[in-house]
Each structure stands twice: as C-alpha cells, then as structure tokens.
Design a protein around this motif. Structure first.
Motif, PDB file in Angstrom:
ATOM      1  N   PHE A 220     -18.674 -16.032  22.225  1.00 23.35           N
ATOM      2  CA  PHE A 220     -19.109 -17.157  21.398  1.00 23.35           C
ATOM      3  C   PHE A 220     -20.582 -17.477  21.684  1.00 23.35           C
ATOM      4  O   PHE A 220     -21.375 -17.702  20.771  1.00 23.35           O
ATOM      5  N   GLY A 221     -20.911 -17.540  22.976  1.00 25.71           N
ATOM      6  CA  GLY A 221     -22.298 -17.812  23.334  1.00 25.71           C
ATOM      7  C   GLY A 221     -23.243 -16.738  22.832  1.00 25.71           C
ATOM      8  O   GLY A 221     -24.340 -17.034  22.332  1.00 25.71           O
ATOM      9  N   ALA A 222     -22.824 -15.470  22.933  1.00 25.14           N
ATOM     10  CA  ALA A 222     -23.658 -14.370  22.444  1.00 25.14           C
ATOM     11  C   ALA A 222     -23.873 -14.470  20.945  1.00 25.14           C
ATOM     12  O   ALA A 222     -24.981 -14.232  20.441  1.00 25.14           O
ATOM     13  N   ALA A 223     -22.818 -14.830  20.202  1.00 27.62           N
ATOM     14  CA  ALA A 223     -22.958 -14.991  18.750  1.00 27.62           C
ATOM     15  C   ALA A 223     -23.946 -16.101  18.422  1.00 27.62           C
ATOM     16  O   ALA A 223     -24.766 -15.985  17.497  1.00 27.62           O
ATOM     17  N   GLY A 224     -23.881 -17.201  19.184  1.00 29.58           N
ATOM     18  CA  GLY A 224     -24.846 -18.272  18.977  1.00 29.58           C
ATOM     19  C   GLY A 224     -26.265 -17.832  19.280  1.00 29.58           C
ATOM     20  O   GLY A 224     -27.217 -18.220  18.587  1.00 29.58           O
ATOM     21  N   LEU A 225     -26.436 -16.997  20.302  1.00 31.09           N
ATOM     22  CA  LEU A 225     -27.772 -16.503  20.642  1.00 31.09           C
ATOM     23  C   LEU A 225     -28.293 -15.521  19.608  1.00 31.09           C
ATOM     24  O   LEU A 225     -29.509 -15.410  19.411  1.00 31.09           O
ATOM     25  N   VAL A 226     -27.390 -14.801  18.942  1.00 29.00           N
ATOM     26  CA  VAL A 226     -27.820 -13.946  17.831  1.00 29.00           C
ATOM     27  C   VAL A 226     -28.433 -14.804  16.724  1.00 29.00           C
ATOM     28  O   VAL A 226     -29.500 -14.487  16.176  1.00 29.00           O
ATOM     29  N   LEU A 227     -27.766 -15.905  16.394  1.00 24.07           N
ATOM     30  CA  LEU A 227     -28.318 -16.828  15.392  1.00 24.07           C
ATOM     31  C   LEU A 227     -29.664 -17.376  15.848  1.00 24.07           C
ATOM     32  O   LEU A 227     -30.612 -17.479  15.052  1.00 24.07           O
ATOM     33  N   ALA A 228     -29.749 -17.723  17.131  1.00 19.48           N
ATOM     34  CA  ALA A 228     -31.001 -18.277  17.652  1.00 19.48           C
ATOM     35  C   ALA A 228     -32.143 -17.268  17.551  1.00 19.48           C
ATOM     36  O   ALA A 228     -33.265 -17.612  17.157  1.00 19.48           O
ATOM     37  N   GLU A 229     -31.849 -16.022  17.904  1.00 22.82           N
ATOM     38  CA  GLU A 229     -32.893 -14.999  17.836  1.00 22.82           C
ATOM     39  C   GLU A 229     -33.418 -14.819  16.419  1.00 22.82           C
ATOM     40  O   GLU A 229     -34.635 -14.728  16.201  1.00 22.82           O
ATOM     41  N   LYS A 230     -32.504 -14.797  15.448  1.00 18.54           N
ATOM     42  CA  LYS A 230     -32.937 -14.582  14.069  1.00 18.54           C
ATOM     43  C   LYS A 230     -33.625 -15.813  13.492  1.00 18.54           C
ATOM     44  O   LYS A 230     -34.386 -15.695  12.522  1.00 18.54           O
ATOM     45  N   MET A 231     -33.354 -16.981  14.076  1.00 18.51           N
ATOM     46  CA  MET A 231     -34.088 -18.172  13.676  1.00 18.51           C
ATOM     47  C   MET A 231     -35.508 -18.162  14.249  1.00 18.51           C
ATOM     48  O   MET A 231     -36.478 -18.507  13.567  1.00 18.51           O
TER      49      MET A 231
END
Length: 352
Positions: A266-277
């Motif tokens: 879950f945390g990794a998925a959130g960090l994927v969103l953060a990176e693309k933002m």
C-alpha cells in the motif's frame, strides 16, 4: 409548441400565395432508416444475451455497418434538429452498439486471471518504492523498540487503547502467555465472523489511507508507515522485557508476514503516485497520473487481497496453532508462497 405551429406563425404574415411550401422531413427520415435501427437493436440484444459468438457470420459482418449507419443518422438528426425523443433514442442506440462492438470480450473469471498476472508485474515495477516503504517501517520499528524497551510508558504513546486490548505496562508474563500468545481459540463464530472481519476492515483502512496520501507528495505515506512501525516496535519491546520475544514473534509472524507485506505494498503504491506527481517527466501531472495510476491501483488492489488472507490467518490459524515452531513454519510457508507467486509471474525480459 410543435414545429408545424412555429412555421405557421413565422409564415402567417405573408399572403397565402407567397407562403413557402414547407415539407417536414421527420416522418420521411424515420421511415427510410427505421428498419436498420430495428436490425441493429436485434443484433445488440443477441450480443447482450448470448455474446458476440452467437451472431451468424453475415450478422457479424453487418453489425459494424449498421452501427456506422446509426451514427450517420444521429449526425443528420442533430443537424436538422429533429424531435428530441428521436435524438435520445439514436444516442442510446449508438452507445449500446459501441459497447456491444468494442467492450472487452472477457468474463469475470478471465478478468481475475489477468489481474493475478498483472499484480506481480506491478509489484516488480515498484520495487524501489517497496524498499522505501520497508525502510520507513524498519526505522519506525527500531525507534519504537528502543524507546519502549527502556521506558514502557512509551507503549501507551505508540499504541492506542483500542489496539492494545488491555496489554500494557501492567501486563505480566503469565497474562501475555495465557491471554494473548496461547489464548484459547474462541471458535469459528467469533474468530471468523467478528475478529477476522474487524481486522480486515481496520488494516484495509490503514492501507488505503497510506495509498491515498501518496497524492500529497508521499510524505504522509512515509510517516504513516513509520508510525505503524512504532507500534510494532513497542509491542516487541513489551514482550522482550518479559522474556517472550520468540513466542511473540511466532504469534505475530503467522499472519504478520502477509499483513506487513500488504501494508508495505500500500505504501509503495502511494509512493508511485507521489513520484508521478513530483516528477511527471514530459507529461502534465494529470496525464502522468492517468498513465501510471492504474499500476499503482493494481498494487493496492492486490494488497487488499493479501489483507484478506492475513485476516483469515490471524482470526483462525493464529490461535488454532498453539505451537511457536509450527507458527514459524506457517509463516515461512506463506513467505515462500508469496515470493514464488511474485517471481513465477514476474515480467520476463524480451529478447532483442
């Protein structure tokens, strides 16, 4: 007011001989095209009930032609402003035909199989994000353990009352052994109907929150994962001070391997969103999220699936298996199983 009335009013001031001859084409328009619409409706109905394979070869060939004809009719109807009911009918017919022709040809079972193949690929692509989430959890666990092992008053700071379930500074070795680690199994009704449901709901809320907070540059996601580590470290320290470290880790690991891995994902998925933002490359931030958000969502959905498995293990097998060695065996088997699943279905490098 009807079209005929409006035209009559507009021409009413002219002498009868000078009034324009008006021919309303709505009825003629419908008469010349209605049979093709009926045919298309029939083919859509067959497709909806039995699938596209139920169509005869000539029907299969004719359906795209009828669809294009319906689109043409809709375009003409909009241009010459025919009655609204006809416009709505043609819009609905065109949309249904589009879905019948171009919607995915897979059932629920095939969709599930495709997801089970896509999930490992999504996880492998986010391996560095998983590593960051793991470091946040590990640092939180170390900090929680280090602070609590020397001063158990930190336990109440890191672990809320509703989560501690009566455990804390006043807990004795015997109470932890008999009331937690080797507590009697409460039966299927309580363990599966209440405990597993509660644990799944709670963990899913935490996980989805960690995923969604990735939209805020990922900082809240990292902090939330670290906070989960603080509580974990506090629990380990509480049992360490009473000589129950191994038994507690066995009690925890039977479900913790799956549960903690899901939280990390879950945390990794959130960090994927953060990176693309933060780093949208050549795209706008919205376009970058649209391109990569699906992969992040696949990781999150897979993590929900893992939490469901963890809830079953925690609610049932944790107390049914009243042996620390066997608990470690089950934990190791689950770790090997998840690793084999991710490795066996990982994306293969294509030959040049």
């Amino acid at each position: 007011m009807s079209i005929e009335t409006g035209i009559a009013r507009e021409a009413g001031g002219l002498p009868p001989a000078q009034r324009p001859a008006v021919t309303l084409k709505s009825a003629e328009f419908r008469r010349t095209r209605e049979q093709s619409w009926v045919d298309l409706e029939r083919l859509i109905g067959i497709t909806a009930r039995k699938g596209v394979r139920a169509l005869a070869p000539d029907e299969l060939q004719r359906m795209p032609q009828l669809y294009r004809s319906a689109l043409s009719s809709l375009s003409v109807a909009r241009a010459i402003a025919l009655d609204r009911n006809l416009l709505l009918y043609l819009e609905s017919l065109s949309l249904r035909a589009y879905l019948a022709l171009y919607s995915p040809r897979i059932g629920l079972g095939e969709a599930g199989r495709q997801f089970l193949r896509a999930f490992p690929a999504a996880v492998i692509s986010a391996r560095w994000h998983v590593l960051i989430a793991f470091l946040a959890l590990a640092l939180g666990t170390i900090a929680g353990f280090w602070l609590t092992v020397g001063d158990e008053s930190w336990f109440t700071t890191f672990v809320p009352n509703w989560l501690s379930d009566g455990r804390g500074v006043a807990s004795t070795r015997a109470s932890l052994l008999n009331g937690e680690i080797f507590a009697p199994w409460p039966g299927f009704a309580v363990s599966l109907g209440h405990l597993s449901t509660y644990l799944f709901s709670h963990n899913t809320i935490i996980g989805v929150l960690a995923f969604g907070l990735g939209l805020f540059a990922g900082v809240p996601t990292v902090l939330l994962i670290a906070y989960q580590g603080l509580g974990l470290g506090a629990f380990i320290a509480l049992h360490y001070n009473r000589g129950l470290t191994v038994d507690f880790l066995g009690w925890l690991s039977i479900h913790g391997v799956t549960e903690l891995t899901a939280i990390l994902l879950f945390g990794a998925a959130g960090l994927v969103l953060a990176e693309k933002m933060l780093f949208p490359d050549r795209y706008s931030r919205v376009d970058s999220l649209a391109l990569h958000g699906r992969r992040a969502a696949e990781i999150a959905v897979g993590a929900v699936m893992m939490l469901f498995v963890a809830a079953i293990l925690e609610g049932e097998f944790r107390q049914l298996v009243a042996s620390t060695p066997w608990r470690f065996v089950i934990a190791a088997a689950s770790a090997v199983g998840w690793l084999a699943y991710l490795v066996a279905l990982r994306p293969r490098e294509q030959a040049p």
